[in-house]
Design an enzyme around this catalytic site. Structure first.
Site, PDB file in Angstrom:
ATOM      1  N   LYS A  54       0.893  -1.218   0.070  1.00  0.00           N
ATOM      2  CA  LYS A  54       0.216   0.005   0.074  1.00  0.00           C
ATOM      3  C   LYS A  54       0.810   1.269   0.022  1.00  0.00           C
ATOM      4  O   LYS A  54       0.836   2.061  -0.620  1.00  0.00           O
ATOM      5  CB  LYS A  54      -0.974   0.095   1.107  1.00  0.00           C
ATOM      6  CG  LYS A  54      -2.174  -0.874   1.211  1.00  0.00           C
ATOM      7  CD  LYS A  54      -2.820  -1.223   2.349  1.00  0.00           C
ATOM      8  CE  LYS A  54      -3.781  -2.166   2.304  1.00  0.00           C
ATOM      9  NZ  LYS A  54      -4.489  -2.840   3.526  1.00  0.00           N
ATOM     10  N   GLN A  98      -4.679  -1.533   9.759  1.00  0.00           N
ATOM     11  CA  GLN A  98      -4.548  -2.660   9.248  1.00  0.00           C
ATOM     12  C   GLN A  98      -4.878  -3.785  10.154  1.00  0.00           C
ATOM     13  O   GLN A  98      -4.740  -3.817  11.313  1.00  0.00           O
ATOM     14  CB  GLN A  98      -3.214  -3.062   8.712  1.00  0.00           C
ATOM     15  CG  GLN A  98      -2.769  -4.245   7.986  1.00  0.00           C
ATOM     16  CD  GLN A  98      -3.649  -4.202   6.833  1.00  0.00           C
ATOM     17  OE1 GLN A  98      -3.350  -3.249   5.935  1.00  0.00           O
ATOM     18  NE2 GLN A  98      -4.038  -5.151   6.387  1.00  0.00           N
ATOM     19  N   ASP A 121     -10.953   3.063   4.151  1.00  0.00           N
ATOM     20  CA  ASP A 121     -11.525   1.499   3.859  1.00  0.00           C
ATOM     21  C   ASP A 121     -13.127   1.565   3.177  1.00  0.00           C
ATOM     22  O   ASP A 121     -13.465   0.889   2.796  1.00  0.00           O
ATOM     23  CB  ASP A 121     -11.375   0.836   4.909  1.00  0.00           C
ATOM     24  CG  ASP A 121     -10.009  -0.174   4.840  1.00  0.00           C
ATOM     25  OD1 ASP A 121      -9.562  -0.394   3.725  1.00  0.00           O
ATOM     26  OD2 ASP A 121      -9.527  -0.355   5.978  1.00  0.00           O
TER      27      ASP A 121
END
Ligand code: NDP
Length: 288
Positions: A54, A98, A121
């Site tokens: 990422k 995460q 997200d």
């Protein structure tokens, strides 16, 4: 007939290049670049790889990436304090925690500190609710967004199509079913209690497998010519295996997203798109 294999790596690269152009336009006009803050707590090796990927993708697209690594033995309160400080930091546009978090940490308590305006997200209940209402906000979960983008860029007609989504998780199956519904597809959601699963799947013009059961979907589930999206990723003997039995499905389907190289690469591209969208919204710029 043999299915067209949908190249998710190529589509994701195209998307990242488009995003980089938008970021450059934004900064050239005098705006600060979008910034993404990622919290990685614990020492899960797969999470470390995801976060590294990422970070690389973000930097290549011109997105400012900051990594926060609280110690694995952190408490829920400590993580909540960190995420609250990021949420209150005006230089941060988007926050991602995460998962999975170490077992002593309450993931819901941490996630609830991210405001919808910084929800990289797209998991926040407000953003999910907007999607469910048929009026999506600027962000939505990345993996289903990636599936929709693969469909869109393959030129498939969604209006009036029959879609079957196998899997009802909050991060893949449910939001994808909502996105397909919003795109005028007629959608059936299946799960582990669905009767006659193969027969239901066989009606689908668009069949999505988001199950986590390696090679479960074989040709008997697939209507000839269907667009088959394989979201599944299960590590097996050192390789990642999808939910679709490619050898049997490829001769029957019209399109097939492979594993690896299908949906997976799209997820990170969509995270960057969400970050750009949040940054533009926070700067009062129109969405692109
Ligand atoms: P979950 O485990 O949360 O959900 C799996 C779903 O599959 C559940 O709804 C479950 O039903 C259903 N299911 C399980 N077994 C069967 C069965 N035999 N028949 C029908 N339905 C079944 O998984 P996720 O949604 O998080 O992920 C699904 C897959 O996608 C995984 O392999 C995951 O690794 C992968 N994934 C890939 C991503 C990517 O970027 N490529 C991102 C996210 C996930 P029930 O609800 O009844 O239990």
């Amino acid at each position: 007939m043999s299915a067209t294999i949908v190249d998710g790596r190529a589509v994701a690269a195209e998307l990242r290049a488009e995003l980089a152009t938008h970021v450059t336009e934004m900064t050239t006009a005098g705006n600060p670049p979008p910034s993404l803050a990622v919290v990685l707590c614990g020492d899960d090796p797969a999470s470390a790889i995801y976060v590294r990927n990422k970070g690389r993708a973000a930097e290549r697209a011109g997105v400012r990436f900051t990594l926060h690594r609280p110690p694995a033995e952190s408490t829920t309160e400590e993580l909540v304090a960190l995420v609250r400080s990021l949420d209150g930091d005006d230089t941060v546009d988007a926050i991602l925690v995460q998962l999975p978090l170490p077992s002593q940490i309450d993931p819901d308590a941490v996630a609830s500190c991210i405001s919808p305006e910084k929800d990289a997200d797209g998991f926040h209940p407000y953003n999910f609710g907007r999607l469910a209402e048929g009026h999506p906000g600027v962000v939505a979960p990345g993996t289903p967004l990636g599936c929709m983008e693969l469909l869109r860029r393959s030129g498939v007609t969604l209006r009036g199509s029959r879609a079957v989504v196998v899997g009802r998780s909050a991060i893949v199956g449910r939001p994808l079913a909502l996105m397909l519904t919003n795109a005028d597809s007629t959608v059936t959601i299946c799960h582990s209690r669905t009767r006659d699963l193969a027969a239901v799947c066989h009606e689908a013009d668009i069949l999505v497998a988001a199950i986590g059961r390696p090679r479960m979907i074989d040709a008997s589930f697939v209507k000839p010519g269907a667009f088959v999206i394989d979201v599944g990723t299960t590590p097996q003997d050192g390789v990642v295996v999808g939910d679709v039995d490619r050898d049997s499905v490829e001769p029957v389907a019209g399109w097939l997203t492979p594993v690896p190289g299908g949906v997976g690469p799209m997820t990170i591209a969509m995270l960057l798109r969400n970050t750009l969208a949040l940054a533009r919204a926070r700067r009062g710029l129109p969405q692109v």
